[in-house]
Design a protein around this motif. Structure first.
Motif, PDB file in Angstrom:
ATOM      1  N   ARG A 292       3.435   5.852  -2.993  1.00  0.00           N
ATOM      2  CA  ARG A 292       5.215   6.437  -3.250  1.00  0.00           C
ATOM      3  C   ARG A 292       4.902   6.286  -4.923  1.00  0.00           C
ATOM      4  NH1 ARG A 292       8.515   4.816  -5.781  1.00  0.00           N
ATOM      5  NH2 ARG A 292       8.743   2.256  -5.597  1.00  0.00           N
ATOM      6  N   LYS A 293       4.142   5.282  -5.042  1.00  0.00           N
ATOM      7  CA  LYS A 293       3.810   5.420  -6.297  1.00  0.00           C
ATOM      8  C   LYS A 293       3.179   6.483  -7.041  1.00  0.00           C
ATOM      9  CE  LYS A 293       5.255   3.827 -10.816  1.00  0.00           C
ATOM     10  NZ  LYS A 293       7.563   4.173 -11.030  1.00  0.00           N
ATOM     11  N   ARG A 294       1.935   6.528  -7.113  1.00  0.00           N
ATOM     12  CA  ARG A 294       1.135   7.649  -7.492  1.00  0.00           C
ATOM     13  C   ARG A 294       1.633   9.103  -6.841  1.00  0.00           C
ATOM     14  NH1 ARG A 294      -2.906   6.240  -4.101  1.00  0.00           N
ATOM     15  NH2 ARG A 294      -3.325   4.489  -5.379  1.00  0.00           N
ATOM     16  N   LEU A 295       2.083   9.451  -6.026  1.00  0.00           N
ATOM     17  CA  LEU A 295       3.044  10.763  -5.614  1.00  0.00           C
ATOM     18  C   LEU A 295       4.199  11.069  -6.544  1.00  0.00           C
ATOM     19  CD1 LEU A 295       3.547  11.327  -1.417  1.00  0.00           C
ATOM     20  CD2 LEU A 295       2.075  12.437  -3.379  1.00  0.00           C
ATOM     21  N   GLU A 296       4.988  10.007  -7.417  1.00  0.00           N
ATOM     22  CA  GLU A 296       5.699  10.021  -7.766  1.00  0.00           C
ATOM     23  C   GLU A 296       5.207  10.457  -9.738  1.00  0.00           C
ATOM     24  OE1 GLU A 296       7.725   6.711  -8.234  1.00  0.00           O
ATOM     25  OE2 GLU A 296       9.231   6.720  -6.321  1.00  0.00           O
ATOM     26  N   LEU A 297       4.232   9.622  -9.794  1.00  0.00           N
ATOM     27  CA  LEU A 297       3.296  10.496 -11.468  1.00  0.00           C
ATOM     28  C   LEU A 297       2.719  11.568 -10.954  1.00  0.00           C
ATOM     29  CD1 LEU A 297       1.118   7.042 -12.027  1.00  0.00           C
ATOM     30  CD2 LEU A 297       2.923   7.861 -12.636  1.00  0.00           C
ATOM     31  N   GLN A 298       2.016  12.101 -10.479  1.00  0.00           N
ATOM     32  CA  GLN A 298       1.481  13.293 -10.201  1.00  0.00           C
ATOM     33  C   GLN A 298       2.571  14.474  -9.956  1.00  0.00           C
ATOM     34  OE1 GLN A 298      -0.248  13.739  -6.083  1.00  0.00           O
ATOM     35  NE2 GLN A 298      -2.101  12.171  -7.381  1.00  0.00           N
TER      36      GLN A 298
ATOM     37  N   ASP B 234       0.597  -1.125  -0.308  1.00  0.00           N
ATOM     38  CA  ASP B 234       0.213   0.179  -0.100  1.00  0.00           C
ATOM     39  C   ASP B 234       0.908   0.906   0.365  1.00  0.00           C
ATOM     40  OD1 ASP B 234      -2.263  -1.540   0.449  1.00  0.00           O
ATOM     41  OD2 ASP B 234      -1.890  -1.027   1.941  1.00  0.00           O
ATOM     42  N   VAL B 235       2.149   1.168   0.675  1.00  0.00           N
ATOM     43  CA  VAL B 235       2.779   2.541   0.830  1.00  0.00           C
ATOM     44  C   VAL B 235       2.990   2.830  -1.189  1.00  0.00           C
ATOM     45  CG1 VAL B 235       4.614   3.308   2.266  1.00  0.00           C
ATOM     46  CG2 VAL B 235       3.043   2.163   3.593  1.00  0.00           C
TER      47      VAL B 235
ATOM     48  N   HIS C  46       6.111  12.444  -0.343  1.00  0.00           N
ATOM     49  CA  HIS C  46       7.049  11.155  -1.712  1.00  0.00           C
ATOM     50  C   HIS C  46       7.838  10.595  -0.571  1.00  0.00           C
ATOM     51  CE1 HIS C  46       9.946   9.377  -4.134  1.00  0.00           C
ATOM     52  NE2 HIS C  46       8.539   9.014  -4.372  1.00  0.00           N
ATOM     53  N   GLN C  47       8.743  11.116  -0.201  1.00  0.00           N
ATOM     54  CA  GLN C  47      10.409  11.576   0.519  1.00  0.00           C
ATOM     55  C   GLN C  47       9.663  10.297   2.283  1.00  0.00           C
ATOM     56  OE1 GLN C  47      12.462  15.275   1.735  1.00  0.00           O
ATOM     57  NE2 GLN C  47      13.292  14.957  -0.505  1.00  0.00           N
ATOM     58  N   THR C  48       8.562  10.671   2.470  1.00  0.00           N
ATOM     59  CA  THR C  48       7.879  10.002   3.974  1.00  0.00           C
ATOM     60  C   THR C  48       7.561   9.250   3.272  1.00  0.00           C
ATOM     61  OG1 THR C  48       7.310  12.275   4.782  1.00  0.00           O
ATOM     62  CG2 THR C  48       6.598  10.548   5.505  1.00  0.00           C
TER      63      THR C  48
ATOM     64  N   GLU D 105       8.929   5.465   5.494  1.00  0.00           N
ATOM     65  CA  GLU D 105       8.312   3.903   5.420  1.00  0.00           C
ATOM     66  C   GLU D 105       8.202   2.763   4.408  1.00  0.00           C
ATOM     67  OE1 GLU D 105       5.595   4.668   8.356  1.00  0.00           O
ATOM     68  OE2 GLU D 105       6.771   6.863   8.458  1.00  0.00           O
ATOM     69  N   GLU D 106       8.191   2.558   3.527  1.00  0.00           N
ATOM     70  CA  GLU D 106       8.027   1.877   2.942  1.00  0.00           C
ATOM     71  C   GLU D 106       9.214   1.248   3.033  1.00  0.00           C
ATOM     72  OE1 GLU D 106       8.660   0.855  -2.071  1.00  0.00           O
ATOM     73  OE2 GLU D 106       8.108   2.769  -1.379  1.00  0.00           O
ATOM     74  N   GLU D 107      10.662   1.707   3.581  1.00  0.00           N
ATOM     75  CA  GLU D 107      11.842   1.369   3.956  1.00  0.00           C
ATOM     76  C   GLU D 107      11.618   0.800   4.876  1.00  0.00           C
ATOM     77  OE1 GLU D 107      14.740   3.944   3.401  1.00  0.00           O
ATOM     78  OE2 GLU D 107      14.679   4.536   1.136  1.00  0.00           O
TER      79      GLU D 107
END
Length: 264
Positions: A55-61, A50-51, A109-111, A115-117
């Motif tokens: 993140r991927k959605r933010l990267e697209l935006q 989910d995270v 995105h950084q946050t 969290e993903e890491e």
């Protein structure tokens, strides 16, 4: 009253704990724990997914906003080249608003990336723990199964297991019944031999006259034997012959008449 209730509660909990301990199978408990760990690991993986999706959605935006920002910059430059300063100012103003959005999205995105890491590392650690628990679980299960089999074999050889105890009790009951029947048969044989269980139905019984004759005959034989022994002790065949003749006369069977019948 409070002390009695507490004591009753403790007794109930103790008995319930003992019943649960008898019903509990360590192998089933281990399998259940392993299943719960797998479910937890699956939830962590879904969280990571989910995270990563966010993140991927933010990267697209971000890519879209940066593309729009670059396009507005080009439009402003062209408008300024054509002498349309007002259009160039508007394009740059819109570009500045987009850049603010880009900055906010980069922070998010950084946050999310952090969290993903963290979740990825936690999932890896949890996976390692689950794998180690699975190995330990299978080892414990195998050891428990082997110990249980050894215990059952030992109980079977010693005869203290429930199954062997039931078999032993059945054998004991069979032996007791056999001994009882044998004792009964022996008692019946002794009673038959003593005449205590003579047939009372009248089919095989003797009449009173025959019974009396048999009794007198038996008594006469005893008297003859007794006189013979007395004669032997007194000495001489003559005394023995007299004893026999006297016995014959006592039985009502004259010897002279018998001699005449023999001569004829």
């Amino acid at each position: 009253m409070s002390g009695v209730m507490k004591r009753m509660g403790m007794i109930f909990r103790a008995k319930a704990n003992k019943a649960l301990d008898r019903a509990e199978d360590p192998r089933e408990t281990l399998d259940y724990s392993y299943q719960k760990q797998l479910e937890l690991l699956q939830k962590v993986r879904r969280g990571v997914a989910d995270v990563a999706t966010s993140r991927k959605r933010l990267e697209l935006q971000l890519n879209q906003l940066q593309s729009q920002s670059g396009k507005l910059e080009d439009q402003g430059r062209k408008a300024l080249a054509l002498g349309r300063e007002d259009l160039a100012r508007e394009a740059l103003s819109r570009r500045a608003s987009l850049q603010q959005q880009v900055s906010d999205l980069e922070v998010q995105h950084q946050t999310l990336q952090g969290e993903e890491e963290k979740l990825t590392l936690a999932a890896q650690r949890l996976q390692a723990k689950v794998d180690a628990f699975r190995t330990k679980k299978e080892t414990i299960k195998a050891t428990y199964t082997a110990a249980q089999a050894q215990t059952r074999i030992a109980e079977s050889f010693s005869g203290i297991s429930e199954e062997m105890s039931d078999v032993g009790l059945a054998i004991q009951r069979a032996e007791d019944k056999t001994a009882q029947l044998q004792a009964r048969a022996g008692a019946i044989d002794e009673l038959l031999a003593s005449g205590a269980l003579d047939d009372r139905s009248g089919l095989g019984s003797k009449d009173d006259i025959q019974a009396e004759l048999d009794r007198l005959s038996g008594g006469t034989d005893v008297e003859l034997e007794l006189q013979r022994m007395k004669a032997e002790l007194a000495g001489g065949p003559s005394a023995q012959q007299q004893a026999i003749e006297g016995g014959a006369q006592g039985t009502g069977q004259p010897s002279q008449t018998q001699h005449r019948f023999d001569k004829q």
